[in-house]
Write a protein that holds these residues in place. Structure first.
Motif, PDB file in Angstrom:
ATOM      1  N   MET A   1      -1.380  -0.133  -8.269  1.00  0.00           N
ATOM      2  CA  MET A   1      -1.257   1.117  -7.538  1.00  0.00           C
ATOM      3  C   MET A   1      -1.727   2.624  -7.745  1.00  0.00           C
ATOM      4  O   MET A   1      -1.340   3.245  -7.468  1.00  0.00           O
ATOM      5  CB  MET A   1       0.495   1.177  -8.573  1.00  0.00           C
ATOM      6  CG  MET A   1       1.085   2.061  -8.079  1.00  0.00           C
ATOM      7  SD  MET A   1       3.525   1.457  -8.572  1.00  0.00           S
ATOM      8  CE  MET A   1       3.384   2.664  -9.752  1.00  0.00           C
ATOM      9  N   SER A   3      -4.140   5.477  -6.722  1.00  0.00           N
ATOM     10  CA  SER A   3      -3.927   5.374  -5.295  1.00  0.00           C
ATOM     11  C   SER A   3      -5.469   5.975  -4.415  1.00  0.00           C
ATOM     12  O   SER A   3      -6.148   6.030  -5.179  1.00  0.00           O
ATOM     13  CB  SER A   3      -3.119   7.297  -5.172  1.00  0.00           C
ATOM     14  OG  SER A   3      -3.798   8.057  -3.932  1.00  0.00           O
ATOM     15  N   SER A   4      -5.568   5.419  -3.068  1.00  0.00           N
ATOM     16  CA  SER A   4      -7.275   6.033  -2.091  1.00  0.00           C
ATOM     17  C   SER A   4      -7.409   7.544  -2.564  1.00  0.00           C
ATOM     18  O   SER A   4      -8.050   7.382  -2.101  1.00  0.00           O
ATOM     19  CB  SER A   4      -6.590   5.035  -1.204  1.00  0.00           C
ATOM     20  OG  SER A   4      -5.962   5.883  -0.049  1.00  0.00           O
ATOM     21  N   ASP A   8      -3.194  13.132  -3.976  1.00  0.00           N
ATOM     22  CA  ASP A   8      -2.222  12.253  -2.917  1.00  0.00           C
ATOM     23  C   ASP A   8      -1.117  12.815  -3.943  1.00  0.00           C
ATOM     24  O   ASP A   8      -1.030  12.766  -4.998  1.00  0.00           O
ATOM     25  CB  ASP A   8      -1.998  10.544  -2.704  1.00  0.00           C
ATOM     26  CG  ASP A   8      -1.399  10.757  -1.967  1.00  0.00           C
ATOM     27  OD1 ASP A   8      -0.916  10.943  -0.777  1.00  0.00           O
ATOM     28  OD2 ASP A   8      -1.645   9.090  -1.540  1.00  0.00           O
ATOM     29  N   SER A  41       3.747  -4.618  -1.398  1.00  0.00           N
ATOM     30  CA  SER A  41       3.361  -3.366  -1.752  1.00  0.00           C
ATOM     31  C   SER A  41       2.700  -2.813  -3.718  1.00  0.00           C
ATOM     32  O   SER A  41       2.251  -2.185  -3.814  1.00  0.00           O
ATOM     33  CB  SER A  41       4.170  -2.214  -1.387  1.00  0.00           C
ATOM     34  OG  SER A  41       5.137  -1.849  -2.632  1.00  0.00           O
ATOM     35  N   LEU A  43       4.323  -1.214  -4.741  1.00  0.00           N
ATOM     36  CA  LEU A  43       5.352   0.402  -5.573  1.00  0.00           C
ATOM     37  C   LEU A  43       7.085  -0.572  -6.011  1.00  0.00           C
ATOM     38  O   LEU A  43       6.540  -1.289  -6.009  1.00  0.00           O
ATOM     39  CB  LEU A  43       4.978   1.286  -4.246  1.00  0.00           C
ATOM     40  CG  LEU A  43       3.840   1.616  -3.588  1.00  0.00           C
ATOM     41  CD1 LEU A  43       4.579   2.014  -2.291  1.00  0.00           C
ATOM     42  CD2 LEU A  43       3.208   2.740  -4.375  1.00  0.00           C
ATOM     43  N   GLY A  56       5.990   6.260  -5.577  1.00  0.00           N
ATOM     44  CA  GLY A  56       3.891   6.388  -5.192  1.00  0.00           C
ATOM     45  C   GLY A  56       3.545   7.207  -4.981  1.00  0.00           C
ATOM     46  O   GLY A  56       4.171   8.217  -4.596  1.00  0.00           O
ATOM     47  N   SER A  59       0.603   8.878   0.087  1.00  0.00           N
ATOM     48  CA  SER A  59       0.145   7.703   1.552  1.00  0.00           C
ATOM     49  C   SER A  59       0.887   6.128   1.161  1.00  0.00           C
ATOM     50  O   SER A  59       0.873   5.862   2.175  1.00  0.00           O
ATOM     51  CB  SER A  59      -1.614   7.976   1.156  1.00  0.00           C
ATOM     52  OG  SER A  59      -1.961   7.293   0.035  1.00  0.00           O
ATOM     53  N   GLU A  60       0.873   5.933  -0.011  1.00  0.00           N
ATOM     54  CA  GLU A  60       1.571   3.847  -0.086  1.00  0.00           C
ATOM     55  C   GLU A  60       2.770   4.120   0.441  1.00  0.00           C
ATOM     56  O   GLU A  60       2.944   3.153   0.832  1.00  0.00           O
ATOM     57  CB  GLU A  60       0.841   3.829  -1.168  1.00  0.00           C
ATOM     58  CG  GLU A  60      -0.436   3.813  -1.838  1.00  0.00           C
ATOM     59  CD  GLU A  60      -0.696   3.402  -3.584  1.00  0.00           C
ATOM     60  OE1 GLU A  60      -0.360   2.355  -4.077  1.00  0.00           O
ATOM     61  OE2 GLU A  60      -1.948   3.934  -3.423  1.00  0.00           O
ATOM     62  N   GLN A  63       2.861   4.235   4.216  1.00  0.00           N
ATOM     63  CA  GLN A  63       2.009   2.980   4.592  1.00  0.00           C
ATOM     64  C   GLN A  63       3.414   1.553   4.436  1.00  0.00           C
ATOM     65  O   GLN A  63       2.961   1.229   5.823  1.00  0.00           O
ATOM     66  CB  GLN A  63       0.813   2.764   4.026  1.00  0.00           C
ATOM     67  CG  GLN A  63       0.501   1.518   4.690  1.00  0.00           C
ATOM     68  CD  GLN A  63      -0.021   2.194   5.726  1.00  0.00           C
ATOM     69  OE1 GLN A  63      -1.284   2.727   6.655  1.00  0.00           O
ATOM     70  NE2 GLN A  63       0.212   0.144   6.703  1.00  0.00           N
ATOM     71  N   ALA A  64       4.250   1.535   3.566  1.00  0.00           N
ATOM     72  CA  ALA A  64       5.219   0.343   2.857  1.00  0.00           C
ATOM     73  C   ALA A  64       5.810   0.511   4.069  1.00  0.00           C
ATOM     74  O   ALA A  64       6.851  -0.196   4.550  1.00  0.00           O
ATOM     75  CB  ALA A  64       5.181   1.283   1.508  1.00  0.00           C
ATOM     76  N   ASP A  67       4.548  -0.258   7.426  1.00  0.00           N
ATOM     77  CA  ASP A  67       4.890  -1.585   6.845  1.00  0.00           C
ATOM     78  C   ASP A  67       6.100  -2.483   7.496  1.00  0.00           C
ATOM     79  O   ASP A  67       6.014  -3.286   7.847  1.00  0.00           O
ATOM     80  CB  ASP A  67       4.210  -1.686   5.781  1.00  0.00           C
ATOM     81  CG  ASP A  67       2.334  -1.914   5.634  1.00  0.00           C
ATOM     82  OD1 ASP A  67       2.162  -1.178   7.365  1.00  0.00           O
ATOM     83  OD2 ASP A  67       1.607  -1.838   4.804  1.00  0.00           O
TER      84      ASP A  67
END
Length: 117
Positions: A1, A3-4, A8, A41, A43, A56, A59-60, A63-64, A67
């Motif tokens: 989990m 973060s990239s 963030d 995900s 999350l 979370g 960005s995640e 994104q979820a 998606d």
């Protein structure tokens, strides 16, 4: 989990995804498809009667939700609308996975004091 992006923001979100233009009045199959996406995900999330709490890295989370839209369209919904509320805070650290839970516990603690008075 993780973060990239180390910068963030941690997001605590509530979203309500609404499939539109489906043949049936029930949208449960579409919402189940979104739930599958959220499970994958990684999350923290909790479905409720009119939406889902999700938390979370910003960005995640986004994104979820993206998606979920893509999966619900792929399942046949020609239109999808989503209402989103997102909170962030930088005045204290939030242990990942405890954002929504912490908010509820704080209110419950206040209410517990009422019953002790």
């Amino acid at each position: 989990m993780a973060s990239s992006n180390s910068q963030d923001l941690y997001a605590v979100a509530d979203f309500c995804l609404i499939p539109m233009g489906t043949a049936e009045p029930s949208v449960a199959e579409y919402i189940a498809e979104c739930a599958r996406v959220l499970q994958k995900s990684g999350l923290k999330h909790q479905m409720h009667g009119y939406g889902t709490n999700l938390e979370g890295p910003w960005s995640e989370v986004m994104q979820a939700i993206h998606d979920c839209h893509a999966a619900v369209h792929a399942k046949g919904a020609p239109r999808v609308a989503t209402d989103i509320r997102i909170g962030t805070r930088v005045d204290r650290d939030i242990e990942p996975g405890t954002g929504n839970e912490g908010k509820v516990q704080r209110v419950q603690a206040i209410l517990a004091k009422d019953s002790q008075a």
